[in-house]
Scaffold this active site. Structure first.
Site, short mmCIF file in Angstrom:
data_model
loop_
_atom_site.label_atom_id
_atom_site.label_comp_id
_atom_site.label_asym_id
_atom_site.label_seq_id
_atom_site.Cartn_x
_atom_site.Cartn_y
_atom_site.Cartn_z
N HIS A 1 74.10 71.68 41.23
CA HIS A 1 75.30 71.89 42.05
C HIS A 1 75.80 73.33 42.01
CE1 HIS A 1 76.09 67.65 43.07
NE2 HIS A 1 75.48 67.41 41.93
N LYS B 1 70.77 69.99 47.84
CA LYS B 1 72.22 70.21 47.95
C LYS B 1 72.48 71.47 48.79
CE LYS B 1 73.17 67.27 44.06
NZ LYS B 1 71.85 66.61 44.10
N SER C 1 78.78 67.35 38.47
CA SER C 1 78.88 66.84 39.83
C SER C 1 80.12 66.02 40.11
CB SER C 1 77.64 66.00 40.16
OG SER C 1 77.55 64.89 39.29
#
Length: 394
Positions: A204, A233, A176
């Site tokens: 991610h 996300k 990240s």
């Protein structure tokens, strides 16, 4: 010294080190602190959190089930939407089954605190997320840290722990803070050679990597033993999950404390996430444009002399080094309508403070031009005032 004086003295040290933080208030998807700010820090990579299709799906479920889930999944919090979303996640990740957690953080802690046992060992990447680190700390197994995506170091450490009962390799899929990708095409063969299990946190990468947005497993064409992820996300909602074999999911349902004792995410969130995953499977053009923007921004910043990492994912860290200098740059960008906060220790190692840019699918060419102009302007303002402002590219 009383309680508040003691805490104040500790906070004073935090301020002196340039690490003091305050909360940023977001008034809407675009407005921060009552000013128009283009958000370059969001993890909403595909811009789905404000997609009307997700909002409509959530509204329908909200009217049917109410605002909350009323309890844990094993008590009163299990609905058709939870089961439907788990089936969708399993299909999306190409696994037998999946289990919802209330956040990705809780999924990591639940998996790592319940799977490895005493006498086992976890091999953890140096730059793994805090939730993985905390999960390792709560595990009964020992933890060995290997250098970031260094396969030679991983193999050496795997060879050194062959006398342990079981070996688990745990890694972020996309890291990240650096935007680097874990080389699963190398990790999986090492795991097979040294009889280790592989756990990947794909927070991610989900929705970003792979032909259909399936994440690092799809990107490399491999199958880890456990895939962990988040819905907060690229999916644009909330919650987390673990995916893998049916026996893995049955085990976690019975042994993962962060699942058993945690209130379930609301059905409305499940409905929105289900809709988002359907959209992601058809969002190849969105991903292509987003990654094209990433390359454009990275090239522009490097041409100015900034040290930029990443480039294959939406995460672009601009490495500054000194924490206070990173804050100066972030404050200057904010004055120009560009919201890109400084990331400082303990989130990143000392000496590696940065501006962590994230490029989302809803950023226009005009937005990109404004961002590059903002960095160029700050470069001119700061390079003369602060000797050594730019860190070494190496």
């Amino acid at each position: 010294m009383n309680f508040n004086e003691w805490l104040s003295s500790r906070l004073d040290r935090t301020k002196t080190e340039g690490l003091f933080r305050t909360l940023q208030t977001v008034e809407s998807n675009a407005d921060i602190h009552d000013r128009r700010q283009v958000n370059w820090a969001s993890n909403d990579y595909l811009g789905l959190s404000k997609d009307q299709r997700l909002i409509s799906a959530a509204e329908t479920a909200l009217l049917q089930y109410g605002a909350g889930s009323s309890g844990s999944r094993l008590m009163t919090g299990n609905t058709d939407w939870h089961k439907k979303l788990e089936r969708k996640i399993a299909d999306f990740k190409q696994t037998e089954a999946a289990l919802l957690f209330s956040s990705g953080y809780l999924a990591n802690i639940g998996v790592l605190s319940s799977l490895p046992e005493k006498g086992d060992v976890i091999l953890s990447d140096q730059f793994n997320h805090a939730s993985i680190i905390d999960g390792c700390r709560l595990s009964k197994a020992d933890t060995v840290v290997y250098r970031h995506i260094d396969m030679n170091d991983l193999e050496k450490k795997l060879a050194a722990v062959q006398d342990c009962f079981r070996r688990f390799i745990v890694t972020d899929g996309v890291f990240s803070m650096d935007g680097t990708i874990a080389p699963l095409d190398k990790i999986i063969p090492l795991a097979e050679r040294y009889k280790a299990f592989v756990i990947v946190d794909d927070a991610h990468a989900t929705g970003v990597l792979g032909k259909n947005g399936g994440g690092t497993s799809e990107y490399f064409g491999v199958r880890p033993d456990v895939v962990i992820g988040t819905l907060s996300k690229a999916v644009g909602t909330e919650g987390g999950f673990a995916a893998g074999s049916q026996v893995l999911i049955d085990f976690l349902l019975n042994h993962a404390r962060t699942f058993i004792f945690q209130t379930a995410i609301p059905p409305a969130s499940c409905a929105a996430a289900y809709t988002a995953l359907k959209i992601i499977e058809d969002s190849r053009e969105k991903r292509r444009l987003m990654l094209s923007s990433v390359k454009m921004i990275k090239a522009g910043l490097e041409q100015m002399g900034f040290a930029v990492r990443g480039g294959q994912t939406p995460i672009l860290p601009v490495i500054i080094g000194d924490a206070q200098k990173a804050v100066l740059l972030a404050d200057g960008l904010k004055e120009k309508g560009l919201f890109a906060p400084a990331i400082r220790p303990p989130t990143v190692p000392a000496g590696e403070s940065r501006i962590r840019l994230t490029v989302t699918a809803d950023r226009s060419l005009g937005d990109i031009d404004d961002l590059l102009e903002g960095f160029q302007s700050m470069r001119k303002e700061l390079i003369w005032e602060h000797e050594g402002f730019f860190c070494d590219r190496n």
